[in-house]
Design a protein around this motif. Structure first.
Motif, PDB file in Angstrom:
ATOM      1  N   ILE A  84       0.849   6.033   4.684  1.00 50.61           N
ATOM      2  CA  ILE A  84       1.046   4.918   5.711  1.00 50.61           C
ATOM      3  C   ILE A  84       2.554   4.329   5.397  1.00 50.61           C
ATOM      4  CG2 ILE A  84       0.006   2.711   6.613  1.00 50.61           C
ATOM      5  CD1 ILE A  84      -2.323   3.634   5.857  1.00 50.61           C
ATOM      6  N   VAL A 142      -2.566   4.898  -0.343  1.00 48.57           N
ATOM      7  CA  VAL A 142      -2.457   4.106   0.895  1.00 48.57           C
ATOM      8  C   VAL A 142      -2.145   2.645   0.653  1.00 48.57           C
ATOM      9  CG1 VAL A 142      -3.852   2.484   2.520  1.00 48.57           C
ATOM     10  CG2 VAL A 142      -4.690   4.964   2.038  1.00 48.57           C
ATOM     11  N   ILE A 143      -2.381   2.056  -0.496  1.00 46.08           N
ATOM     12  CA  ILE A 143      -1.614   0.615  -0.963  1.00 46.08           C
ATOM     13  C   ILE A 143      -0.363   0.967  -1.521  1.00 46.08           C
ATOM     14  CG2 ILE A 143      -2.323  -1.274  -2.139  1.00 46.08           C
ATOM     15  CD1 ILE A 143      -5.020  -0.001  -2.497  1.00 46.08           C
ATOM     16  N   SER A 144      -0.207   1.951  -2.195  1.00 50.30           N
ATOM     17  CA  SER A 144       1.293   1.909  -2.818  1.00 50.30           C
ATOM     18  C   SER A 144       2.272   2.411  -2.005  1.00 50.30           C
ATOM     19  CB  SER A 144       1.304   2.963  -4.054  1.00 50.30           C
ATOM     20  OG  SER A 144       0.963   4.260  -3.500  1.00 50.30           O
ATOM     21  N   ILE A 146       2.178   1.305   1.237  1.00 47.39           N
ATOM     22  CA  ILE A 146       2.448   0.205   2.093  1.00 47.39           C
ATOM     23  C   ILE A 146       3.330  -0.820   1.049  1.00 47.39           C
ATOM     24  CG2 ILE A 146       1.276  -1.976   2.858  1.00 47.39           C
ATOM     25  CD1 ILE A 146       0.475  -0.104   4.544  1.00 47.39           C
ATOM     26  N   MET A 147       2.907  -0.922  -0.040  1.00 41.90           N
ATOM     27  CA  MET A 147       4.055  -1.728  -0.908  1.00 41.90           C
ATOM     28  C   MET A 147       5.416  -1.544  -0.760  1.00 41.90           C
ATOM     29  SD  MET A 147       1.892  -4.071  -2.172  1.00 41.90           S
ATOM     30  CE  MET A 147       0.681  -4.104  -0.788  1.00 41.90           C
ATOM     31  N   MET A 148       5.841  -0.234  -0.834  1.00 42.30           N
ATOM     32  CA  MET A 148       6.991   0.559  -0.661  1.00 42.30           C
ATOM     33  C   MET A 148       7.668  -0.026   0.800  1.00 42.30           C
ATOM     34  SD  MET A 148       7.388   1.804  -3.476  1.00 42.30           S
ATOM     35  CE  MET A 148       8.949   2.701  -3.589  1.00 42.30           C
ATOM     36  N   PHE A 150       7.136  -2.746   2.472  1.00 38.38           N
ATOM     37  CA  PHE A 150       7.824  -4.015   2.131  1.00 38.38           C
ATOM     38  C   PHE A 150       8.912  -4.187   1.457  1.00 38.38           C
ATOM     39  CE2 PHE A 150       3.275  -4.688   3.546  1.00 38.38           C
ATOM     40  CZ  PHE A 150       3.418  -5.836   4.506  1.00 38.38           C
ATOM     41  N   ILE A 151       8.890  -3.354   0.409  1.00 36.43           N
ATOM     42  CA  ILE A 151      10.229  -3.314  -0.617  1.00 36.43           C
ATOM     43  C   ILE A 151      11.382  -2.826   0.425  1.00 36.43           C
ATOM     44  CG2 ILE A 151      11.416  -2.629  -2.636  1.00 36.43           C
ATOM     45  CD1 ILE A 151       8.368  -2.562  -3.706  1.00 36.43           C
TER      46      ILE A 151
ATOM     47  N   PHE B  97     -10.871   5.692   5.967  1.00 37.98           N
ATOM     48  CA  PHE B  97      -9.746   5.470   6.390  1.00 37.98           C
ATOM     49  C   PHE B  97      -9.080   5.596   7.428  1.00 37.98           C
ATOM     50  CE2 PHE B  97      -8.279   5.931   1.521  1.00 37.98           C
ATOM     51  CZ  PHE B  97      -9.098   4.917   1.107  1.00 37.98           C
ATOM     52  N   TRP B 236      -2.960  -6.262   2.464  1.00 36.94           N
ATOM     53  CA  TRP B 236      -2.969  -5.077   1.767  1.00 36.94           C
ATOM     54  C   TRP B 236      -2.990  -5.335   0.113  1.00 36.94           C
ATOM     55  CZ3 TRP B 236      -3.782  -1.005   4.298  1.00 36.94           C
ATOM     56  CH2 TRP B 236      -3.444  -0.871   5.536  1.00 36.94           C
ATOM     57  N   THR B 287      10.210  -9.409  -2.933  1.00 41.57           N
ATOM     58  CA  THR B 287       9.761  -8.230  -3.096  1.00 41.57           C
ATOM     59  C   THR B 287       8.814  -8.266  -4.332  1.00 41.57           C
ATOM     60  OG1 THR B 287      11.520  -7.440  -4.362  1.00 41.57           O
ATOM     61  CG2 THR B 287      11.822  -6.789  -2.117  1.00 41.57           C
ATOM     62  N   PHE B 290       5.035  -7.495  -4.393  1.00 43.52           N
ATOM     63  CA  PHE B 290       4.791  -5.829  -3.839  1.00 43.52           C
ATOM     64  C   PHE B 290       4.931  -5.107  -5.246  1.00 43.52           C
ATOM     65  CE2 PHE B 290       6.244  -8.073  -0.150  1.00 43.52           C
ATOM     66  CZ  PHE B 290       5.026  -8.284   0.606  1.00 43.52           C
ATOM     67  N   LEU B 294       2.304  -2.745  -7.371  1.00 42.53           N
ATOM     68  CA  LEU B 294       2.433  -1.372  -7.822  1.00 42.53           C
ATOM     69  C   LEU B 294       2.267  -1.144  -9.548  1.00 42.53           C
ATOM     70  CD1 LEU B 294       5.515  -0.203  -5.734  1.00 42.53           C
ATOM     71  CD2 LEU B 294       3.045   0.576  -5.656  1.00 42.53           C
ATOM     72  N   LEU B 297      -1.559  -1.951 -10.226  1.00 39.79           N
ATOM     73  CA  LEU B 297      -2.289  -0.711  -9.800  1.00 39.79           C
ATOM     74  C   LEU B 297      -2.267   0.230 -10.897  1.00 39.79           C
ATOM     75  CD1 LEU B 297      -1.865  -0.471  -6.020  1.00 39.79           C
ATOM     76  CD2 LEU B 297      -4.087  -1.027  -7.321  1.00 39.79           C
TER      77      LEU B 297
END
Lengths: 342, 323
Positions: A84, A142-144, A146-148, A150-151, B97, B236, B287, B290, B294, B297
């Motif tokens: 994603i 999926v989440i990682s 998405i975080m990228m 936004f960054i 998903f 998210w 940022t 976010f 990471l 996680l």
């Protein structure tokens, strides 16, 4: 025999036709409730791409963007990974290409090529963070990814407002890249960049890679049954992150193509809602490249049509997103109902 | 300049804003946890939140500021989305998903479409009145603590009630045991006569309702405006919180506190910067949540414990699970 085959073909296509008409029906209902003339709206949506050469070339440009984005999703998807992060990878590719186009000066032919290569590199680097987290720490992609995203959005914003900021514009964007870094045109007026050649070539190359090469076979095997693939000696632990990085490279190339071929600068928000459209195209096509190409073209026709409608009648462009999303839902439903009946 | 040096006021303000920022994380991650406990991995939270926010804004705006109408519509939308999600993933057994990604995109699309159809693009966006703070008698008079903890709007208190109740129901009651069994081993649960389908539908719907109401809070808490970027990744990040919290309501509370703390810190640093006159691009700070996700996680994923059957549809007639 002919007749039986025809009946079979109809039987197979009925659920799809039904899904398409249901999705268009609901979108039409939305248009109707919004106070728009449904028939003329749909006429505009479906025909605007073919009104003149200019809008047809615009459709091809959007098609090129959407094709790259859905390919970037589909390659990891073949090995069952959800990329994603297409948006972020696309933006970083665009940023890389813009950086080369603004900061480096080399002879014409070389400059574009460097821009595109740097775009691919930036896109795959951006995807390699989630890929690394997946390989090393088993973090769900999926989440990682998405975080990228936004960054990446914030990075583009910072970059577009730094050294090369176009101060004449109220919106964050850079000044145009140097002429040597732009892609050659296929047609000068109305303009059509050669980006479409690159994206179609990418699609063809990826098709043959997936269909004919060992890595393509292993990718498909991993997606079909990861456990079985591993038993038969496929290194799935390596292949899944790798597919994500390849996807990132494709998205990065997409961003670089749009900067060097279409926008000629880096613009905050240039991705619009194309990443979502691209992901839906890949899901609609089940990651199959032979389907992605026509579906992406169809969606870009609808997108250009809806944009035309937005200019004339202020119809929100989200309509494309909803139309495509509903189409996917109905197709999924009709397919599973068919399996269910058997 | 005395204001910048008043440490007590700074701490009170910080704790207060942590409690303001914790609510969306708390409600959404609780929604993800509850549906996850029944075996449904719903990754569409970001979209459902945006839809909840949009619907709440519109319903409140057109009922001349009646917040209750706004939230009721958000609950209704949550139920409808949950039913649709459940139909696709539970009854039709589609990949969760794929459906989640589609629902994220569809709900975000609908949220913006509805806003544009009803409000349009305006130079100054219309706003609604935000929720008034409820001052809790006696408690709010405690120095420092009162100001930071007991002067919030109703949804802030309610979200903590929700966490407590869901912890109690999930871990201390018979229904909760059944509920978790459905998410851990649906076949065994089915053998015991537990209605797997019903439990999963209920879990999914509670989940989407909480996500949708979380969107309501975003609109009703501080600005009273709807913008396309109002959710800004919180949906998210909440999935990350659910993973961090091992699908446990109380651990999700801890995770939400962590991320609300980071978010409050971002705004604290920004305001300190303007006081002290240091300038960095605000995007670097933005940022932070976010990047924090990471890192968190990466730290917890190896030990993450997911409900055993999460993400997998239950098919009574399927042979023994081999995945």
């Amino acid at each position: 025999m002919r007749g039986i085959q025809l009946i079979r073909l109809i039987k197979i296509s009925v659920p799809y036709l039904f899904s398409v008409s249901l999705a268009f029906g609901i979108a039409g209902l939305i248009l109707y409730l919004g106070g728009y003339d449904v028939v003329s709206s749909y006429k505009t949506i479906l025909t605007a791409s073919f009104w003149n050469l200019n809008s047809f070339f615009l459709t091809l440009t959007k098609f090129s963007t959407l094709l790259m984005m859905s390919l970037a999703f589909s390659i990891p998807y073949i090995s069952r990974k959800f990329n994603i992060g297409v948006e972020g990878q696309y933006l970083m590719g665009a940023l890389g290409a813009a950086l080369v186009g603004l900061a480096v000066s080399t002879p014409a032919g070389v400059h574009v090529i460097i821009s595109l290569i740097v775009g691919i590199a930036f896109g795959s680097l951006w995807a390699s963070v989630p890929a690394f987290l997946m390989a090393r720490y088993n973090v769900n992609e999926v989440i990682s990814t998405i975080m990228m995203n936004f960054i990446a959005r914030y990075s583009v914003m910072v970059f577009a407002m730094s050294f090369w900021r176009d101060v004449t514009s109220g919106h964050p964007m850079t000044i145009p890249i140097s002429d040597t870094a732009t892609l050659p045109l296929l047609n000068s007026s109305p303009p059509l960049s050669s980006g479409i050649i690159f994206s179609l070539t990418t699609a063809a190359l990826l098709y043959f890679t997936v269909a004919l090469t060992v890595i393509g076979y292993e990718l498909r095997a991993t997606g079909t049954n990861p456990r079985a693939a591993e038993v038969f000696g496929v290194n799935t632990k390596l292949l899944m992150p790798l597919s994500l990085i390849i996807g990132g490279g494709i998205a990065g190339l997409g961003g670089a193509l749009d900067v060097t071929g279409y926008y000629h600068r880096l613009i905050d928000g240039m991705q619009s809602n194309y990443p979502s459209l691209g992901i839906l195209i890949a899901l609609l096509s089940k990651g199959k490249i032979t389907f992605i190409v026509p579906v992406a073209f169809f969606i870009s026709v609808i997108d250009v049509g809806t944009n035309a409608l937005q200019r004339i009648q202020r119809v929100p462009i989200e309509l494309v997103l909803i139309l495509e999303g509903l189409l996917l839902v109905f197709i999924l439903v009709s397919e599973s109902l068919r399996w269910w009946r058997k | 300049m005395t204001a910048s040096l008043d440490l007590a006021a700074l701490v009170v303000g910080y704790v207060r804003s942590v409690l303001i920022y914790i609510v969306p994380y708390l409600l959404t991650s609780l929604g993800i946890v509850i549906s996850g406990r029944s075996g449904i991995y719903n990754i569409s939270a970001e979209g459902v939140m945006l839809l909840g926010a949009s619907v709440t804004f519109l319903a409140t705006y057109f009922s001349s500021g009646n917040v209750l109408v706004g939230i009721s519509y958000a609950v209704l939308v949550g139920i409808l989305v949950g039913l649709a999600f459940g139909f696709l993933t539970i009854s039709l057994k589609l990949n969760q998903f794929v459906v989640g990604t589609t629902f994220f995109i569809l709900c975000s699309g609908f949220a913006n479409l509805l806003y544009k159809l009803f409000i349009g693009v305006t130079l100054t966006p219309p706003s609604i009145e935000t929720l008034r703070p409820l001052t809790i008698p006696v408690m709010s008079d405690i120095p420092y603590v009162g100001d930071s903890l007991f002067k919030h709007n109703l949804l802030v208190y309610l979200s903590f009630v929700f966490v407590t109740v869901s912890y109690y129901v999930l871990y201390k009651t018979h229904v909760g045991l059944n509920f978790r069994a459905v998410g851990e081993n649906p076949k065994a649960a089915d053998t015991l006569g537990i209605n797997v389908t019903l439990y999963r539908y209920v879990g999914t719907i509670i989940g989407t309702v909480l996500m949708s109401v979380s969107g309501s809070y975003l609109v009703l808490s501080t600005t009273g405006l709807y913008t396309e970027t109002i959710v800004l990744g919180r949906g998210w990040i909440s999935i990350g919180i659910a993973i961090f919290g091992r699908w446990h309501p109380l651990w999700s509370l801890a995770g939400s506190a962590l991320f609300a703390g980071v978010e409050a810190l971002v705004y604290l640093i920004q305001s300190l910067q303007s006081v002290l006159g240091i300038r960095t691009p605000p995007e670097f700070l933005l940022t932070l949540p976010f990047i924090a996700t990471l890192i968190v996680l990466a730290l917890v994923y190896k030990r993450a414990e997911l409900p055993q059957a999460i993400g997998r549809p239950y098919d009574r007639e399927a042979p023994e699970e081999y995945a």
